[in-house]
Scaffold this active site. Structure first.
Site, PDB file in Angstrom:
ATOM      1  N   CYS A 180       0.807  -1.224   0.000  1.00 23.23           N
ATOM      2  CA  CYS A 180       0.000   0.000   0.000  1.00 23.23           C
ATOM      3  C   CYS A 180       0.839   1.272   0.000  1.00 23.23           C
ATOM      4  CB  CYS A 180      -0.963  -0.023   1.180  1.00 23.23           C
ATOM      5  SG  CYS A 180      -2.145  -1.390   1.080  1.00 23.23           S
ATOM      6  N   VAL A 181       1.942   1.296   0.730  1.00 24.29           N
ATOM      7  CA  VAL A 181       2.813   2.473   0.714  1.00 24.29           C
ATOM      8  C   VAL A 181       3.492   2.608  -0.645  1.00 24.29           C
ATOM      9  CG1 VAL A 181       4.918   3.488   1.678  1.00 24.29           C
ATOM     10  CG2 VAL A 181       3.178   2.535   3.200  1.00 24.29           C
TER      11      VAL A 181
END
Length: 245
Positions: A180-181
């Site tokens: 996600c990052v």
């Protein structure tokens, strides 16, 4: 790599091997023109990805490295939030949850992702799971964005609300480094924002994943900067604004 694979891994040996690999990769990257700097812009926003209870607290399939979470990520986030709030700059807290979590349902907001990872355990009905960790809870004027996919940009209003506020730079924190990052940083750069990954405020579940992904991200998609550097940058913007008033 599972917990069984990594529980007996010597952290010092892993760190040594990673540094050896990074040294060789750095030489290759620099020879080929990678590792350039995107730099800080004039109006940043803080985009905090999935620092919600299902990721930051123990006992969930999504739980990340608790030592790093408690010793580095949360304290680093607290410093960043203090600086952003003092400078009156945008803060977006991002979380993930699903309304239809029956894997056999003919239609679900999980799409096909539940075939790879246990997203069905993050049920929208259980707010405590997807609520932002109380140690870094949003305050009035900060926005909590609910996403369904890895990237905070994919299918959300994030790009639009950032542009509407005149943002040109995003400081990205959170979990996980490999998913996600990383995808948020990639999409942020693709959408025209200067992308900064805040080193101490990014975590994951598996040893070595954070170090490898930050090294690779710094070569291709964002500048990896320390909390100290980011806080100094934000404080400098605040001081300049006050001086101009």
């Amino acid at each position: 790599m599972s917990d069984l694979d990594t529980k007996d891994l010597d952290p010092k040996e892993l760190d040594r091997l990673l540094k050896q690999a990074f040294a060789a990769a750095t030489k290759l990257y620099q020879e080929r023109g990678f590792q350039r700097r995107v730099g800080f812009g004039k109006r940043p926003a803080l985009v905090s990805v999935d620092l919600a209870n299902a990721w930051t607290r123990p006992g969930n399939p999504f739980t990340c490295d608790q030592d790093k979470m408690d010793a580095e990520i949360i304290p680093g986030m607290q410093r960043l939030l203090t600086a952003f709030r003092a400078a009156n700059l945008p803060v977006i807290h991002v979380t993930t949850a699903y309304e239809i979590t029956d894997r056999e349902a003919p239609f679900t907001d999980m799409g096909l992702w539940h075939n790879k990872i246990p997203i069905d355990v993050v049920n929208l009905k259980d707010k405590d799971l997807w609520a932002i960790d109380s140690r870094i809870a949003p305050v009035e004027g900060e926005y909590t964005l609910l996403k369904k996919r890895a990237s905070a940009f994919h299918g959300t209003e994030l790009g639009g609300i950032l542009r509407a506020s005149g943002v040109d730079t995003i400081l990205v924190t959170g979990v996980t480094a490999c998913a996600c990052v990383r995808t948020t940083l990639c999409d942020g750069l693709a959408d025209g924002f200067r992308t900064i990954a805040v080193r101490e405020c990014i975590g994951d579940r598996v040893p070595g994943v954070v170090d490898y992904n930050l090294f690779d991200i710094d070569a291709k998609f964002a500048d990896v900067e320390s909390v100290d550097t980011c806080v100094s940058y934000i404080e400098g913007l605040g001081a300049a604004r006050i001086a101009a008033e």
